[in-house]
Write an enzyme that holds these catalytic residues in place. Structure first.
Site, PDB file in Angstrom:
ATOM      1  CB  ALA A   1      -0.398  -0.851   2.929  1.00 25.92           C
ATOM      2  CE  LYS A   2      -8.574   2.284   2.657  1.00 24.64           C
ATOM      3  NZ  LYS A   2      -7.696   3.331   3.135  1.00 24.64           N
ATOM      4  CD  GLN A   3      -1.672  -0.013  -3.699  1.00 29.43           C
ATOM      5  OE1 GLN A   3      -1.771  -0.297  -4.878  1.00 29.43           O
ATOM      6  NE2 GLN A   3      -0.528   0.323  -3.152  1.00 29.43           N
TER       7      GLN A   3
END
Length: 88
Positions: free
Chosen positions: A85-87
């Site tokens: 879920a890293k962005q």
């Protein structure tokens, strides 16, 4: 960690990244259909699946992501899903 350890004890060490970029998927496939083919092809040796949230933008992307996870739960039961879920 127990799920991953369980998979590793069976010799399943591969983490399959589902970074399926809709712009690069062949036109014959939807993002979900493409992911389903990947899961079907790797279910026997995958130690985990890791979809990347950045490749599932907007409401349609989130629907494809959830349907992909449900497909994994059905077709590769016991194989953990790790949401990247890293962005940014």
């Amino acid at each position: 960690m127990e799920l991953l350890a369980s998979q590793q004890s069976m010799g399943n060490f591969v983490c399959v990244g589902l970074d399926s970029d809709p712009k690069r998927i062949p036109s014959a496939y939807s993002q979900l259909a493409f992911n389903q083919r990947l899961v079907e092809a790797t279910a026997d040796f995958a130690g985990a699946y890791k979809p990347n949230l950045a490749f599932y933008p907007g409401p349609d992307g989130k629907k494809a992501l959830m349907a992909t996870i449900e497909f994994i739960w059905t077709h590769a039961p016991g194989v953990p899903v790790i949401l990247d879920a890293k962005q940014g």
